[in-house]
Write an enzyme that holds these catalytic residues in place. Structure first.
Site, PDB file in Angstrom:
ATOM      1  CG  HIS A   1      15.173  -2.835   0.220  1.00  0.00           C
ATOM      2  ND1 HIS A   1      16.095  -2.988  -0.778  1.00  0.00           N
ATOM      3  CD2 HIS A   1      15.365  -3.877   1.066  1.00  0.00           C
ATOM      4  CE1 HIS A   1      16.809  -4.077  -0.565  1.00  0.00           C
ATOM      5  NE2 HIS A   1      16.371  -4.643   0.549  1.00  0.00           N
TER       6      HIS A   1
ATOM      7  CG  ASP B   1      17.762   1.198   1.602  1.00  0.00           C
ATOM      8  OD1 ASP B   1      17.574   0.946   2.810  1.00  0.00           O
ATOM      9  OD2 ASP B   1      17.346   0.464   0.687  1.00  0.00           O
TER      10      ASP B   1
ATOM     11  CG  ASP C   1      18.456   3.417  -2.417  1.00  0.00           C
ATOM     12  OD1 ASP C   1      19.263   2.638  -2.954  1.00  0.00           O
ATOM     13  OD2 ASP C   1      17.329   3.063  -2.033  1.00  0.00           O
TER      14      ASP C   1
ATOM     15  CD  GLU D   1      13.754   0.952  -2.577  1.00  0.00           C
ATOM     16  OE1 GLU D   1      13.578  -0.087  -3.256  1.00  0.00           O
ATOM     17  OE2 GLU D   1      14.680   1.079  -1.770  1.00  0.00           O
TER      18      GLU D   1
END
Length: 230
Positions: free
Chosen positions: A151, A156, A7, A9
């Site tokens: 998040h 995640d 994951d 960001e």
């Protein structure tokens, strides 16, 4: 089988407009089991974070000023994922940003190094017409995400690992580490054989005599109309 749950960001939604990675989180699975090995880093994006991204992640620009740039960690990151199947939710988004970062350092494309599996596509196939965000899947599949207030890439990735395993439950989950593991289909087939071949219990002689006496009594009482003797 080695898999990496990934994951990321970012500073915003569009890599094509110069938005950058600010966090990468990866978890290693081998034979569908977490090994405990992870890769996690924050990144200095060399630009400001959009307000929307800041609200979702809680990451502030100042926090990233002393963090490494992607070029500084690229070799370690690529070594961690090399040759694995990479699993991501809405994988096109993560891969697009990684490709943009790799292009800046002349390192080729991500898909040249790994196979990519998109859990969003899996979820849409399994649950057509329903919401298939990570939060929605956690709720539907019984994965506890009560601690997910913001998040975060590693957080995640952990949730996605549980979601992926739940989504694909039944695909060889019995005896993960064994080359001779029985499949779920084999287990079902064996169960059916048991069901269609029940053990036969025969009545003892005294039970047959008692049964005959009971039928005779019914026959006498009903003037020869005992159904079991017709």
């Amino acid at each position: 089988m080695r898999q990496i749950i990934l994951d990321t960001e970012t500073t915003g939604l569009e890599a094509q407009r110069g938005h950058r990675l600010i966090e990468i989180g990866c978890i290693e699975l081998v034979q569908r089991r977490p090994t405990g090995r992870t890769f996690h880093t924050y990144l200095n994006p060399e630009r400001l974070i959009d307000e929307g991204a800041r609200a979702v992640t809680g990451i502030e620009d100042d926090f990233l000023l002393d963090k490494p740039r992607f070029a500084d960690v690229a070799a370690e990151f690529l070594q961690f994922v090399d040759g694995a199947e990479v699993i991501a939710h809405n994988a096109a988004f993560d891969v697009g940003f990684i490709d943009a970062e790799l292009a800046r350092i002349g390192a080729g494309r991500f898909a040249e190094r790994v196979q990519v599996l998109d859990t969003l596509a899996l979820a849409r196939e399994k649950f057509p017409g329903q919401r298939n965000s990570l939060d929605a899947l956690c709720k539907r599949l019984g994965v506890d995400n009560s601690h997910r207030e913001l998040h975060g890439a590693l957080l995640d990735a952990n949730l996605l690992a549980d979601v992926y395993l739940a989504l694909t439950a039944g695909q060889g989950q019995l005896g993960f580490a064994s080359e001779t593991a029985v499949t779920e289909t084999q287990v079902i087939a064996a169960t059916l054989k048991i069901l269609v071949r029940p053990r036969i219990l025969r009545a003892a002689e005294r039970e047959l005599e008692a049964h005959e006496a009971r039928l005779a009594a019914i026959d006498k009482k009903s003037n020869g109309a005992c159904l079991w003797r017709q």
